[in-house]
Design an enzyme around this catalytic site. Structure first.
Site, PDB file in Angstrom:
ATOM      1  N   LYS A 204      31.695  38.848  38.969  1.00  0.00           N
ATOM      2  CA  LYS A 204      31.662  38.075  40.178  1.00  0.00           C
ATOM      3  C   LYS A 204      32.196  38.721  41.501  1.00  0.00           C
ATOM      4  O   LYS A 204      31.968  38.574  42.593  1.00  0.00           O
ATOM      5  CB  LYS A 204      32.688  36.862  39.868  1.00  0.00           C
TER       6      LYS A 204
ATOM      7  N   GLU B 103      45.811  42.446  42.287  1.00  0.00           N
ATOM      8  CA  GLU B 103      46.312  42.702  40.739  1.00  0.00           C
ATOM      9  C   GLU B 103      45.113  43.614  40.241  1.00  0.00           C
ATOM     10  O   GLU B 103      43.853  43.336  40.400  1.00  0.00           O
ATOM     11  CB  GLU B 103      46.377  41.388  39.848  1.00  0.00           C
TER      12      GLU B 103
ATOM     13  N   ASN C 203      37.012  47.467  41.938  1.00  0.00           N
ATOM     14  CA  ASN C 203      36.082  46.939  40.979  1.00  0.00           C
ATOM     15  C   ASN C 203      34.602  47.239  40.934  1.00  0.00           C
ATOM     16  O   ASN C 203      34.096  47.538  40.059  1.00  0.00           O
ATOM     17  CB  ASN C 203      36.439  45.326  40.962  1.00  0.00           C
TER      18      ASN C 203
ATOM     19  N   ASP D 213      51.466  25.231  37.458  1.00  0.00           N
ATOM     20  CA  ASP D 213      49.887  25.161  37.148  1.00  0.00           C
ATOM     21  C   ASP D 213      49.703  23.672  37.737  1.00  0.00           C
ATOM     22  O   ASP D 213      50.659  22.814  37.203  1.00  0.00           O
ATOM     23  CB  ASP D 213      49.570  25.467  35.964  1.00  0.00           C
TER      24      ASP D 213
ATOM     25  N   ARG E  17      44.117  45.017  33.253  1.00  0.00           N
ATOM     26  CA  ARG E  17      43.077  44.719  32.426  1.00  0.00           C
ATOM     27  C   ARG E  17      43.176  43.603  31.473  1.00  0.00           C
ATOM     28  O   ARG E  17      44.399  44.030  30.488  1.00  0.00           O
ATOM     29  CB  ARG E  17      42.522  46.150  32.048  1.00  0.00           C
TER      30      ARG E  17
ATOM     31  N   CYS F 133      35.840  39.387  35.944  1.00  0.00           N
ATOM     32  CA  CYS F 133      36.161  40.122  37.305  1.00  0.00           C
ATOM     33  C   CYS F 133      34.958  40.739  37.764  1.00  0.00           C
ATOM     34  O   CYS F 133      34.453  40.486  38.938  1.00  0.00           O
ATOM     35  CB  CYS F 133      37.203  41.118  37.058  1.00  0.00           C
TER      36      CYS F 133
ATOM     37  N   ALA G 237      28.210  53.883  27.431  1.00  0.00           N
ATOM     38  CA  ALA G 237      27.028  53.206  27.552  1.00  0.00           C
ATOM     39  C   ALA G 237      27.027  52.206  26.522  1.00  0.00           C
ATOM     40  O   ALA G 237      27.680  52.056  25.458  1.00  0.00           O
ATOM     41  CB  ALA G 237      26.012  54.214  27.108  1.00  0.00           C
TER      42      ALA G 237
HETATM   43  P1  NAD Z   1      42.281  31.685  35.530  1.00  0.00           P
HETATM   44  O1  NAD Z   1      41.219  30.960  35.629  1.00  0.00           O
HETATM   45  O2  NAD Z   1      42.645  32.311  34.096  1.00  0.00           O
HETATM   46  O3  NAD Z   1      43.853  30.931  35.828  1.00  0.00           O
HETATM   47  C1  NAD Z   1      43.783  30.242  37.213  1.00  0.00           C
HETATM   48  C2  NAD Z   1      44.751  29.279  37.074  1.00  0.00           C
HETATM   49  O4  NAD Z   1      44.913  28.566  38.213  1.00  0.00           O
HETATM   50  C3  NAD Z   1      44.505  28.146  36.180  1.00  0.00           C
HETATM   51  O5  NAD Z   1      45.352  27.788  35.182  1.00  0.00           O
HETATM   52  C4  NAD Z   1      44.073  26.793  37.057  1.00  0.00           C
HETATM   53  O6  NAD Z   1      44.520  25.545  36.392  1.00  0.00           O
HETATM   54  C5  NAD Z   1      45.153  27.189  38.222  1.00  0.00           C
HETATM   55  N1  NAD Z   1      45.096  26.526  39.433  1.00  0.00           N
HETATM   56  C6  NAD Z   1      43.909  26.225  39.991  1.00  0.00           C
HETATM   57  N2  NAD Z   1      44.066  25.617  41.330  1.00  0.00           N
HETATM   58  C7  NAD Z   1      45.490  25.503  41.215  1.00  0.00           C
HETATM   59  C8  NAD Z   1      46.425  24.946  42.336  1.00  0.00           C
HETATM   60  N3  NAD Z   1      45.717  24.353  43.358  1.00  0.00           N
HETATM   61  N4  NAD Z   1      47.666  24.901  42.158  1.00  0.00           N
HETATM   62  C9  NAD Z   1      48.107  25.525  40.805  1.00  0.00           C
HETATM   63  N5  NAD Z   1      47.359  26.067  39.912  1.00  0.00           N
HETATM   64  C10 NAD Z   1      46.100  26.113  40.061  1.00  0.00           C
HETATM   65  O7  NAD Z   1      42.152  32.976  36.660  1.00  0.00           O
HETATM   66  P2  NAD Z   1      42.574  34.648  36.441  1.00  0.00           P
HETATM   67  O8  NAD Z   1      41.587  35.072  35.330  1.00  0.00           O
HETATM   68  O9  NAD Z   1      43.863  34.558  36.077  1.00  0.00           O
HETATM   69  O10 NAD Z   1      42.379  35.167  37.697  1.00  0.00           O
HETATM   70  C11 NAD Z   1      43.265  34.806  38.680  1.00  0.00           C
HETATM   71  C12 NAD Z   1      42.955  35.608  40.122  1.00  0.00           C
HETATM   72  O11 NAD Z   1      43.169  36.883  39.661  1.00  0.00           O
HETATM   73  C13 NAD Z   1      41.227  35.601  40.200  1.00  0.00           C
HETATM   74  O12 NAD Z   1      41.293  35.892  41.652  1.00  0.00           O
HETATM   75  C14 NAD Z   1      40.743  37.067  39.653  1.00  0.00           C
HETATM   76  O13 NAD Z   1      39.694  37.755  40.054  1.00  0.00           O
HETATM   77  C15 NAD Z   1      42.003  38.000  39.942  1.00  0.00           C
HETATM   78  N6  NAD Z   1      42.103  38.918  38.938  1.00  0.00           N
HETATM   79  C16 NAD Z   1      41.887  38.498  37.469  1.00  0.00           C
HETATM   80  C17 NAD Z   1      42.040  39.468  36.493  1.00  0.00           C
HETATM   81  C18 NAD Z   1      41.701  39.119  35.023  1.00  0.00           C
HETATM   82  O14 NAD Z   1      41.538  39.964  34.117  1.00  0.00           O
HETATM   83  N7  NAD Z   1      41.619  38.202  34.398  1.00  0.00           N
HETATM   84  C19 NAD Z   1      42.536  40.673  36.673  1.00  0.00           C
HETATM   85  C20 NAD Z   1      42.880  41.046  37.965  1.00  0.00           C
HETATM   86  C21 NAD Z   1      42.635  40.171  39.072  1.00  0.00           C
END
Ligand code: NAD
Length: 437
Positions: free
Chosen positions: A264, A152, A209, A31, A155, A261, A253
């Protein structure tokens, strides 16, 4: 055993890293957030998720997970790199791809021949091809690499179980060899694997979604009609759910969907459709109904208090996170509802088992109280924002005793209207026309 790198250690990234490590692979979790990586090295989890700490600790001990902020170190031996960075809403609902772009450029700087880049982030259709272009532009010397989509579906709140027991794995690529390698990586999960092209895989995630969000808005629309006509939406969704063509899930409901998710992703899909000249009416209705639920909750609270104004009223919020078993506050209904109550002059207090620290950053004028009974003291009304299991077993007689007025707006329909009336609450659920709306 494969060498895997996971880029972005947020909700999806940390689960992906921990689960692939638990399946016996070597994982480098990367990260750019140095504090997050330093915390992980000290055993601190970046998110709350049931079972996560034990899973991570076990795999750190077995030396199957390592953390870094260095792309060079992370990609040194990697055969697969998962991109799991955020794709938040940008201008007009378009997905903001700046983190995907910067991670693609950084990968390109340290790429080795044969690397398979797997996109786990939810990204607009066409992003996989765009990532390939970025890498080729940034590093014209690299000849042999592949970008594969593997969206992914986990949930929050049940992320580990969802990751380990997925309904399906979607692998999108026109490169058959790369698709097969990615499919093989997922074989231990023993789930159906659908191999398709990149763009179709990217669309499957948005369509899934958007469909789930549609189910929620649909039942909320039915709830409104139930209230007017004296039917009980809980029984209606129960009766609908027995039909295997409909299914019982996502028919609760309430005050609507939130989180990182659905809001957006529905917006981003609508944006994609509009950009290609379509008018995505259904998606717009889904979003409108969802926004209305939050506004309606505040109106219903006022009507329960027989008052147009909320000044002088003390309102307690049970639950803040967008759903139970997570501390995720992104687009949680409690933010909108809490802000509206404050704006209308109410004093607002809140209790949440896990999310109060996160929530305090977004709702600085809400008093966070570390116990639901203390929080209820002197309240004129309580609202249930989140259906945490522990709220189902609250001693409601004790709660009633300490409140100034025993009034409860149940935004998640977790209580029985008849029992609430017996205890002496003025109670209102969502869509419970016959039974308490
Ligand atoms: P998040 O914001 O929790 O985590 C994203 C991470 O990426 C952060 O820790 C950030 O510091 C890091 N990051 C940003 N730019 C970076 C870079 N250039 N190099 C390395 N690290 C970097 O996001 P999330 O909720 O885990 O979601 C990630 C993706 O997965 C999104 O597209 C989301 O829509 C998708 N998704 C999320 C979920 C969920 O339940 N949260 C479920 C399915 C899919």
């Amino acid at each position: 055993m494969k060498n895997i790198c996971v880029v972005g250690v947020g909700y999806v990234g940390i689960i992906t890293a921990a689960c692939f490590a638990d399946l016996g692979n070597n994982v480098m979790a990367l990260d750019i957030d140095e504090t997050k990586i330093a915390g992980l090295k000290d055993g601190l989890m970046p998110i709350y998720e049931p079972g996560l700490k034990d899973l991570v600790d076990r795999n750190v001990l077995a030396n199957r997970i390592n953390y870094t902020t260095s792309y060079e170190e992370a990609l040194k031996d990697a055969e697969f790199v998962f991109i799991a960075v955020g794709t938040p809403s940008g201008v007009d609902g378009e997905a903001d791809l700046q983190y995907v772009a910067s991670s693609a450029r950084a990968i390109a700087d340290h790429i080795k021949e044969g690397l398979i880049i797997i996109n786990k982030s939810t990204v607009p259709v066409g992003t996989g091809d765009w990532v390939s272009d970025i890498i080729r532009e940034q590093n014209p010397e690299v000849e042999n690499f592949s970008v594969v989509s593997c969206p992914e579906f986990l949930r929050e709140g049940s992320a580990i179980a969802d990751f380990m027991n997925p309904h399906r794995i979607v692998v999108g690529s026109l490169d058959e060899e790369a698709a097969e390698k990615v499919a093989r990586l997922h074989l231990p999960l023993r789930a159906p694997i659908l191999v398709t092209d990149l763009r179709t895989a990217e669309m499957i995630k948005y369509a899934s979604n958007a469909f789930l969000a549609t189910k929620i808005s649909f039942i909320n629309e039915i709830a409104n009609i139930c209230e007017d006509l004296g039917a009980d939406v809980m029984e209606v969704s129960n009766g609908m759910g027995f039909d295997s063509r409909i299914g019982p899930s996502f028919l609760n409901a309430g005050i609507g969907y939130g989180g990182s998710c659905f809001p957006k992703d529905v917006k981003a899909l609508a944006y994609m459709a509009e950009k290609s000249g379509r008018h995505p009416q259904l998606l717009h209705s889904v979003m409108e109904i969802n926004t209305d639920r939050r506004v309606m909750a505040v109106e219903q609270i006022k009507s329960l208090l027989d008052s147009d104004k909320l000044s002088g009223k003390v309102i307690g919020m049970l639950g803040l996170s967008f759903k139970p078993n997570t501390d995720d506050m992104r687009d949680a209904p409690s933010i909108t509802i809490g802000s509206m109550l404050l704006k209308d002059g109410a004093v607002v207090k809140a209790f949440d088992p896990i999310a109060m620290e996160e929530a305090a950053k977004l709702l600085p004028d809400v008093e966070m109280v570390d116990n639901p009974y203390t929080m209820a003291e002197g309240c004129d009304l309580l609202i249930v924002n989140t259906e945490w299991n522990e709220f189902r077993q609250l001693d409601l007689k004790r709660i009633k005793k300490v409140m100034r007025n025993p009034v409860l707006f149940d935004g998640r329909n977790i209580y029985d209207p008849t029992k609430m009336a017996e205890i002496g609450f003025r109670y209102r659920g969502v869509g419970r026309g016959y039974n308490g709306s």
